[in-house]
Design an enzyme around this catalytic site. Structure first.
Site, PDB file in Angstrom:
ATOM      1  N   GLY A   9      44.657  55.603  27.010  1.00 43.03           N
ATOM      2  CA  GLY A   9      44.727  55.661  28.478  1.00 43.03           C
ATOM      3  C   GLY A   9      46.065  55.163  28.982  1.00 43.03           C
ATOM      4  O   GLY A   9      46.157  54.631  30.095  1.00 43.03           O
ATOM      5  N   ALA A  10      47.126  55.361  28.152  1.00 44.78           N
ATOM      6  CA  ALA A  10      48.448  54.798  28.463  1.00 44.78           C
ATOM      7  C   ALA A  10      49.017  55.303  29.785  1.00 44.78           C
ATOM      8  O   ALA A  10      49.832  54.630  30.408  1.00 44.78           O
ATOM      9  CB  ALA A  10      49.418  55.108  27.315  1.00 44.78           C
ATOM     10  N   THR A  97      37.603  49.033  29.711  1.00 39.29           N
ATOM     11  CA  THR A  97      36.806  50.081  30.365  1.00 39.29           C
ATOM     12  C   THR A  97      35.428  49.508  30.707  1.00 39.29           C
ATOM     13  O   THR A  97      34.844  48.789  29.891  1.00 39.29           O
ATOM     14  CB  THR A  97      36.685  51.297  29.425  1.00 39.29           C
ATOM     15  OG1 THR A  97      38.000  51.697  29.075  1.00 39.29           O
ATOM     16  CG2 THR A  97      35.949  52.447  30.080  1.00 39.29           C
ATOM     17  N   PRO A 121      34.660  42.859  30.883  1.00 39.15           N
ATOM     18  CA  PRO A 121      34.610  43.577  32.166  1.00 39.15           C
ATOM     19  C   PRO A 121      35.605  43.025  33.177  1.00 39.15           C
ATOM     20  O   PRO A 121      35.911  43.684  34.173  1.00 39.15           O
ATOM     21  CB  PRO A 121      33.179  43.356  32.655  1.00 39.15           C
ATOM     22  CG  PRO A 121      32.484  42.526  31.642  1.00 39.15           C
ATOM     23  CD  PRO A 121      33.438  42.109  30.584  1.00 39.15           C
ATOM     24  N   PHE A 123      39.384  40.881  32.980  1.00 38.83           N
ATOM     25  CA  PHE A 123      40.391  40.205  32.160  1.00 38.83           C
ATOM     26  C   PHE A 123      41.187  39.163  32.943  1.00 38.83           C
ATOM     27  O   PHE A 123      42.094  38.550  32.399  1.00 38.83           O
ATOM     28  CB  PHE A 123      41.361  41.230  31.554  1.00 38.83           C
ATOM     29  CG  PHE A 123      40.880  41.808  30.255  1.00 38.83           C
ATOM     30  CD1 PHE A 123      41.012  41.105  29.065  1.00 38.83           C
ATOM     31  CD2 PHE A 123      40.293  43.058  30.202  1.00 38.83           C
ATOM     32  CE1 PHE A 123      40.568  41.624  27.857  1.00 38.83           C
ATOM     33  CE2 PHE A 123      39.846  43.598  29.009  1.00 38.83           C
ATOM     34  CZ  PHE A 123      39.980  42.884  27.835  1.00 38.83           C
ATOM     35  N   HIS A 150      37.083  43.649  48.357  1.00 35.19           N
ATOM     36  CA  HIS A 150      37.856  44.615  47.568  1.00 35.19           C
ATOM     37  C   HIS A 150      38.553  45.629  48.468  1.00 35.19           C
ATOM     38  O   HIS A 150      38.219  45.763  49.652  1.00 35.19           O
ATOM     39  CB  HIS A 150      36.955  45.340  46.561  1.00 35.19           C
ATOM     40  CG  HIS A 150      36.659  44.509  45.340  1.00 35.19           C
ATOM     41  ND1 HIS A 150      35.660  43.553  45.319  1.00 35.19           N
ATOM     42  CD2 HIS A 150      37.238  44.477  44.120  1.00 35.19           C
ATOM     43  CE1 HIS A 150      35.634  42.970  44.133  1.00 35.19           C
ATOM     44  NE2 HIS A 150      36.590  43.509  43.381  1.00 35.19           N
ATOM     45  N   LYS A 154      36.993  51.287  46.728  1.00 36.79           N
ATOM     46  CA  LYS A 154      35.972  50.903  45.735  1.00 36.79           C
ATOM     47  C   LYS A 154      34.636  51.563  46.061  1.00 36.79           C
ATOM     48  O   LYS A 154      34.157  51.477  47.199  1.00 36.79           O
ATOM     49  CB  LYS A 154      35.819  49.377  45.689  1.00 36.79           C
ATOM     50  CG  LYS A 154      34.899  48.902  44.577  1.00 36.79           C
ATOM     51  CD  LYS A 154      35.003  47.418  44.337  1.00 36.79           C
ATOM     52  CE  LYS A 154      33.981  46.912  43.340  1.00 36.79           C
ATOM     53  NZ  LYS A 154      34.116  47.538  42.015  1.00 36.79           N
TER      54      LYS A 154
END
Ligand code: NAP
Length: 262
Positions: A9-10, A97, A121, A123, A150, A154
């Site tokens: 997913g770079a 993910t 979930p 980091f 958020h 979202k």
């Protein structure tokens, strides 16, 4: 030479930020960038990251030059396939993910026997600490409410982090005072009742990223615990920590707590 790291997913929002974090860490070497929809392009042109790598379509390109660790920030289905590839090749995996089911996690637990996998979930180290502090405080207060805030794109509410926070607080204490509200003039004014009856409020505002406040009250005092993620860089110290530690954590590890010795 540092730890050899690849990114699934770079070309994505998180993946590109992860590539930059790896290139910026002297103990890590970015050796692979996988993203089917950017394949054949220079990673530099896709992400702006200082690297001569070419983006590859899929993990088949790594058969003869496997990284030590693959990081995955993709989509649910792609991540499941990528993790099966890592487990079968003995490559460690660090996964951001979201959305795995318990069955998915059981499958990874069985599959990761010759290499390890860390799935988190969230980091952001500050968010992990916020949840831990809320859990520690819970038994000392009778009332608590969680406000998560958020950005306005979202799609789900409340956030996974808010739900996890409330679950952990409800596990830490079963002594929550009942909600006194008898009349709600505007439906939803008191938010939603999560585990333990703890109220969760979701705010959606343009300009925000990811924020959460845990409010706890008892006689004559209250405690507020707040965490703010201002951009995706907030997740990078946690990702880099997991990349460096995954080799020492046999099997499947869920969440960053144990990596932070919490
Ligand atoms: P994104 O911008 O859509 O990035 C995902 C990337 O993965 C896209 O470039 C996508 O390409 C690519 N991709 C799709 N299938 C692939 C495959 N088989 N192999 C390799 N790459 C593949 O999404 P994002 O905002 O970066 O978020 C990615 C994930 O991270 C989401 O699940 C999100 O919830 C999660 N997330 C987690 C944290 C955390 O702290 N754990 C923080 C933020 C986000 P296409 O778009 O062309 O399909």
């Amino acid at each position: 030479m540092g730890l050899r790291v690849g990114v699934f997913g770079a070309g994505g929002r998180m993946g590109a930020t992860v590539c930059a974090a790896i290139v910026g860490d002297p103990a890590l070497d970015l050796t692979a960038a996988i993203d089917p929809h950017h394949s054949g392009l220079d990673l530099r042109s896709v992400t702006g990251v200082e690297s001569n790598l070419q983006v590859q379509a899929d993990a088949a390109a790594l058969e003869h030059d496997q990284p030590d660790v693959m990081v995955d920030f993709t989509h649910l289905e792609a991540a499941c396939e990528n993790l099966r590839w890592c487990a079968a090749r003995g490559v460690h995996a660090v996964v951001g993910t979201t959305g795995f089911t318990d069955d998915d996690l059981d499958g990874f637990r069985d599959a990761f026997t010759s290499s390890n996998c860390v799935i988190a979930p969230n980091f952001a180290i500050g968010a992990i600490l916020m949840m831990r502090f809320a859990e520690l405080a819970a038994p000392w207060f009778e009332t608590a409410e969680v406000i998560e805030l958020h950005h306005d794109q979202k799609l789900d509410a409340p956030s996974g982090t808010a739900m996890l926070t409330v679950e952990r607080m409800a596990e830490a204490s079963r002594e929550w005072a009942p909600d006194p509200t008898r009349t709600e003039i505007v439906a939803g004014a008191r938010g939603g009742a999560g585990p333990g009856g703890i109220r969760v409020h979701s705010v959606r505002l343009r300009g925000l990223v990811a924020h959460q406040e845990v409010l706890l009250g008892t006689t004559g005092q209250s405690l507020s615990i707040r965490h703010d993620s201002y951009d995706r860089s907030s997740f990078m110290p946690g990702v880099v920590l997991a990349v460096k530690e995954v080799g020492n954590r046999p099997g499947l590890t869920i969440g960053l707590d144990s990596l932070l010795d919490l």
